[in-house]
Write a protein that holds these residues in place. Structure first.
Motif, PDB file in Angstrom:
ATOM      1  N   SER A 194      46.572  49.486  77.641  1.00 54.41           N
ATOM      2  CA  SER A 194      45.972  48.990  78.879  1.00 54.41           C
ATOM      3  C   SER A 194      46.766  47.756  79.303  1.00 54.41           C
ATOM      4  O   SER A 194      46.525  46.648  78.838  1.00 54.41           O
ATOM      5  CB  SER A 194      44.495  48.660  78.667  1.00 54.41           C
ATOM      6  N   TRP A 195      47.725  47.971  80.174  1.00 51.80           N
ATOM      7  CA  TRP A 195      48.722  46.973  80.536  1.00 51.80           C
ATOM      8  C   TRP A 195      48.372  46.336  81.890  1.00 51.80           C
ATOM      9  O   TRP A 195      47.528  46.846  82.632  1.00 51.80           O
ATOM     10  CB  TRP A 195      50.105  47.634  80.628  1.00 51.80           C
ATOM     11  N   VAL A 196      49.064  45.246  82.221  1.00 52.12           N
ATOM     12  CA  VAL A 196      48.913  44.614  83.535  1.00 52.12           C
ATOM     13  C   VAL A 196      50.142  43.758  83.807  1.00 52.12           C
ATOM     14  O   VAL A 196      50.685  43.117  82.907  1.00 52.12           O
ATOM     15  CB  VAL A 196      47.615  43.770  83.585  1.00 52.12           C
ATOM     16  N   HIS A 197      50.616  43.776  85.042  1.00 57.81           N
ATOM     17  CA  HIS A 197      51.768  42.964  85.453  1.00 57.81           C
ATOM     18  C   HIS A 197      51.346  41.498  85.577  1.00 57.81           C
ATOM     19  O   HIS A 197      50.246  41.196  86.038  1.00 57.81           O
ATOM     20  CB  HIS A 197      52.296  43.493  86.795  1.00 57.81           C
ATOM     21  N   ILE A 198      52.227  40.588  85.213  1.00 61.16           N
ATOM     22  CA  ILE A 198      51.911  39.153  85.256  1.00 61.16           C
ATOM     23  C   ILE A 198      51.501  38.703  86.664  1.00 61.16           C
ATOM     24  O   ILE A 198      50.637  37.829  86.814  1.00 61.16           O
ATOM     25  CB  ILE A 198      53.111  38.314  84.736  1.00 61.16           C
ATOM     26  N   THR A 199      52.075  39.312  87.695  1.00 57.47           N
ATOM     27  CA  THR A 199      51.673  38.946  89.057  1.00 57.47           C
ATOM     28  C   THR A 199      50.209  39.261  89.294  1.00 57.47           C
ATOM     29  O   THR A 199      49.467  38.453  89.875  1.00 57.47           O
ATOM     30  CB  THR A 199      52.540  39.693  90.091  1.00 57.47           C
ATOM     31  N   ASP A 200      49.759  40.419  88.826  1.00 55.76           N
ATOM     32  CA  ASP A 200      48.347  40.766  88.989  1.00 55.76           C
ATOM     33  C   ASP A 200      47.446  39.892  88.123  1.00 55.76           C
ATOM     34  O   ASP A 200      46.303  39.604  88.507  1.00 55.76           O
ATOM     35  CB  ASP A 200      48.117  42.245  88.686  1.00 55.76           C
ATOM     36  N   VAL A 201      47.934  39.461  86.978  1.00 53.08           N
ATOM     37  CA  VAL A 201      47.153  38.528  86.156  1.00 53.08           C
ATOM     38  C   VAL A 201      46.850  37.267  86.960  1.00 53.08           C
ATOM     39  O   VAL A 201      45.702  36.820  87.054  1.00 53.08           O
ATOM     40  CB  VAL A 201      47.905  38.165  84.861  1.00 53.08           C
TER      41      VAL A 201
END
Length: 297
Positions: A194-201
């Motif tokens: 379950s990943w997420v891009h740093i921009t979306d973080v």
């Protein structure tokens, strides 16, 4: 706004601070070594012993500090993982408790490790039963400590971070075997990432800061988790490398010890809460996220 951040010099903290400064906020960074940094017109470094009464009104507090999970999980390392999170969070709680005017919102970093691991279940913020492993126990204590802010009448959000992809963090470790032409699935490859891009973080933190109707746990993950085998295959394609050499789970466990559960096990986590509030993901799909990161290096 005046916004206090712990962990402001770390991976997520640096990106968040830059974004807040671009929005013309004043950022107060709580650090154990404020003398190592230079204050600016919009950035002030303060120690954990700072007198709360001397601070201006703080509109928000974001708690991101904690010992890195990376490294061999010796008894000493595991203690540091837990105590660094509890002690830092308690220090922030104590600081806010001293303030005559409390912040409007407290965003406390957390992790999807709360849910434990599974290849079958789908976890959302509606999942209230925690896992039974070490990370789940850490997250439970972490969020319990942070929940004291609720008792002060502060809107409290627990941002449960997934695997954050960016120029630092997990991705440099994940792409190294692929870059060296030995990339392949880990174990069965069926475990979910379950990943997420740093921009979306960063954008999700800002989204939670500004939306007064959001509180409680918030899954900070992209809406499209990937199995390890598909994740690695996509990573290899983006890098223009072969995908062929699997790493057996026992070998990974021997090399990494208990920390190996971060890559040999996983969980399928969906960001239902922010989807309900119609957050527009910048990078909802893995290929686009990896291309942005790796092709801009």
């Amino acid at each position: 706004m005046n916004i206090l951040i712990t962990g402001g010099t770390g991976f997520v903290g640096r990106h968040l601070t830059k974004r807040l400064l671009d929005e013309d906020h004043h950022v107060y960074i709580l650090t154990r070594s404020p003398d190592l940094y230079q204050n600016t017109d919009k950035t002030t470094y303060i120690s954990y012993q700072h007198n709360a009464k001397t601070l201006p009104v703080l509109h928000a507090v974001v708690n991101l500090a904690g010992e890195s999970l990376f490294g061999y999980w010796t008894r000493k390392k595991k203690k540091a993982i837990l105590t660094s999170r509890i002690e830092t969070t308690q220090a922030v709680i104590d600081l806010m408790n001293q303030m005559d005017r409390k912040p409007s919102v407290f965003i406390s970093g957390s992790a999807i490790g709360f849910y434990g691991t599974s290849e079958d279940f789908i976890f959302t913020e509606g999942t209230t039963k925690p896992g039974e492993d070490f990370l789940a126990s850490v997250v439970m204590e972490w969020e319990k400590t942070a929940s004291q802010a609720e008792e002060m009448g502060i809107r409290t959000v627990y941002t449960r971070f997934g695997v954050i992809l960016g120029e630092a963090g997990a991705l440099p470790l994940m792409d190294l075997p692929v870059k060296w032409f030995v990339g392949g699935r880990i174990g069965s490859g069926e475990q979910w990432i379950s990943w997420v891009h740093i921009t979306d973080v960063v954008e999700l933190i800002l989204f939670c800061l500004s939306n007064e109707h959001i509180d409680g746990p918030v899954n900070v993950t992209a809406p499209n988790p990937m199995r390890n085998k598909e994740f690695t295959r996509t990573l290899a394609n983006v890098l223009g490398r072969p995908y062929w050499l699997p790493a057996p789970s026992p070998l990974v466990r021997v090399g990494l010890g208990q920390m190996s559960q971060l890559i040999t096990k996983g969980q399928y986590v969906l960001p239902r809460k922010v989807e309900t509030f119609r957050y527009p993901f910048r990078y909802p799909n893995l290929e686009g996220a990896l291309k942005q990161i790796l092709q801009s290096e």
